[in-house]
Design a protein around this motif. Structure first.
Motif, short mmCIF file in Angstrom:
data_model
loop_
_atom_site.label_atom_id
_atom_site.label_comp_id
_atom_site.label_asym_id
_atom_site.label_seq_id
_atom_site.Cartn_x
_atom_site.Cartn_y
_atom_site.Cartn_z
N ARG A 35 63.47 26.70 71.25
CA ARG A 35 62.22 26.31 71.90
C ARG A 35 62.50 25.72 73.25
O ARG A 35 63.60 25.24 73.50
N TYR A 92 60.57 41.24 71.44
CA TYR A 92 59.16 41.19 71.09
C TYR A 92 58.55 39.89 71.60
O TYR A 92 59.23 38.89 71.79
N GLN A 150 55.09 37.28 70.75
CA GLN A 150 53.96 36.93 69.89
C GLN A 150 53.13 35.90 70.62
O GLN A 150 53.50 34.71 70.67
N SER A 198 49.83 39.34 66.67
CA SER A 198 51.05 39.81 66.02
C SER A 198 52.14 40.05 67.06
O SER A 198 51.87 40.06 68.26
N LEU A 199 53.35 40.22 66.58
CA LEU A 199 54.47 40.50 67.47
C LEU A 199 54.30 41.88 68.12
O LEU A 199 53.95 42.85 67.45
N ILE A 211 55.88 33.11 71.43
CA ILE A 211 57.16 33.19 70.73
C ILE A 211 57.82 34.50 71.12
O ILE A 211 57.17 35.55 71.09
N LEU A 239 61.03 37.10 70.36
CA LEU A 239 61.90 37.42 69.22
C LEU A 239 62.77 38.62 69.56
O LEU A 239 62.28 39.60 70.12
N PHE A 265 66.79 40.08 62.48
CA PHE A 265 65.90 39.41 63.40
C PHE A 265 66.50 38.08 63.83
O PHE A 265 67.13 37.37 63.04
N GLY A 266 66.29 37.73 65.11
CA GLY A 266 66.62 36.40 65.56
C GLY A 266 65.63 35.39 64.99
O GLY A 266 64.69 35.76 64.29
N GLN A 267 65.86 34.14 65.30
CA GLN A 267 65.02 33.08 64.76
C GLN A 267 63.78 32.84 65.60
O GLN A 267 62.89 32.09 65.21
N GLY A 268 63.71 33.47 66.77
CA GLY A 268 62.55 33.29 67.63
C GLY A 268 62.75 32.15 68.60
O GLY A 268 63.46 31.18 68.33
N ARG A 283 60.29 29.62 70.87
CA ARG A 283 58.93 29.17 71.17
C ARG A 283 58.91 28.63 72.59
O ARG A 283 59.54 27.62 72.87
#
Lengths: 113, 108
Positions: A10, A35, A37, A42-43, A90, A92, A104-107, A109
């Motif tokens: 984040r 991606y 979000q 949605s992503l 977010i 990703l 997938f990564g953790q994203g 924020r």
């Protein structure tokens, strides 16, 4: 299976600045994707990161705003440039390995103030 | 029309209840993923399915390729299960299509 480490998890950034998000995979993968979000959505695919060449961007996303690098088969970065509050989302990354397994990564924020 | 539809959008359950979240998709897929997104935004991959059924602890995921439908079940739900659950389908072109997510709240 592969593990993706996405950093930062984040961040809060000032408008007009840029942020680079990194994704490191612990094994070689064939494809990597980025991606976004937006709040309440949605992503959505931003682009496919191509190793050694320019990324392939989806409609509505451009390289000047979201430059992407993929120097090798395990690493990619996404930069969000000249940020505005509308970029608060977010972000990703995901990857496909040679067995077409997806990870997938953790994203990340991102909040732009 | 969205390529991936999830239902319900929001779900509130009492602790201990059995929970089902559904996902229908319209594209040809190579695999389907269930993701868990925590309130802070972190995303965890729960399952990857290409056929049949998988179980991990209290979580069960099923997929019916012919019907283009998947379900995520949570048995003996707990407040720590409160999160957004996202269905993601891997298209033939390798990119993913994501559902809008199901926001689950489990009340003690």
């Amino acid at each position: 299976s592969a593990v993706i480490s996405q950093k930062p998890s984040r961040d809060i950034c000032q408008r007009g600045t840029s942020l680079t998000i990194q994704c490191q995979v612990d094994s070689q993968v064939t494809m990597m994707f980025w991606y976004r979000q937006q709040p309440g959505q949605s992503l959505t695919l931003i682009a496919t990161a191509n190793q050694g060449s320019e990324a392939t961007y989806e409609s509505g996303f451009v390289i000047d705003k979201f430059p992407i690098s993929r120097p090798n088969l395990t690493f990619s970065t996404l930069t969000v440039s000249n940020m505005s509050p509308e970029d608060s989302s977010i972000y990703l990354c995901s990857a496909l390995n040679f067995n077409t397994e997806a990870f997938f990564g953790q994203g990340t924020r991102l909040t732009v103030v | 029309k969205n390529e991936v539809e999830q239902s319900p959008q929001n779900l509130t359950a009492q602790e201990g209840e059995f929970i089902t979240i559904n996902c229908s998709y319209s594209v040809g897929i190579s695999a389907l993923h269930w993701l868990q997104q925590h309130p802070g935004g972190g995303i965890v991959s729960l399952f990857m399915l290409s056929s049949g059924k998988k179980k991990h602890g209290r979580l069960i995921a099923t997929i019916n390729i012919q019907e283009k439908h998947s379900s995520l079940h949570i048995t003996a739900s707990h407040p720590r299960d409160s999160a957004v659950y996202i269905c993601a389908v891997g298209g033939i072109g390798n990119q993913f299509y994501f559902g809008t997510g199901t926001s689950l709240t489990v009340i003690p």
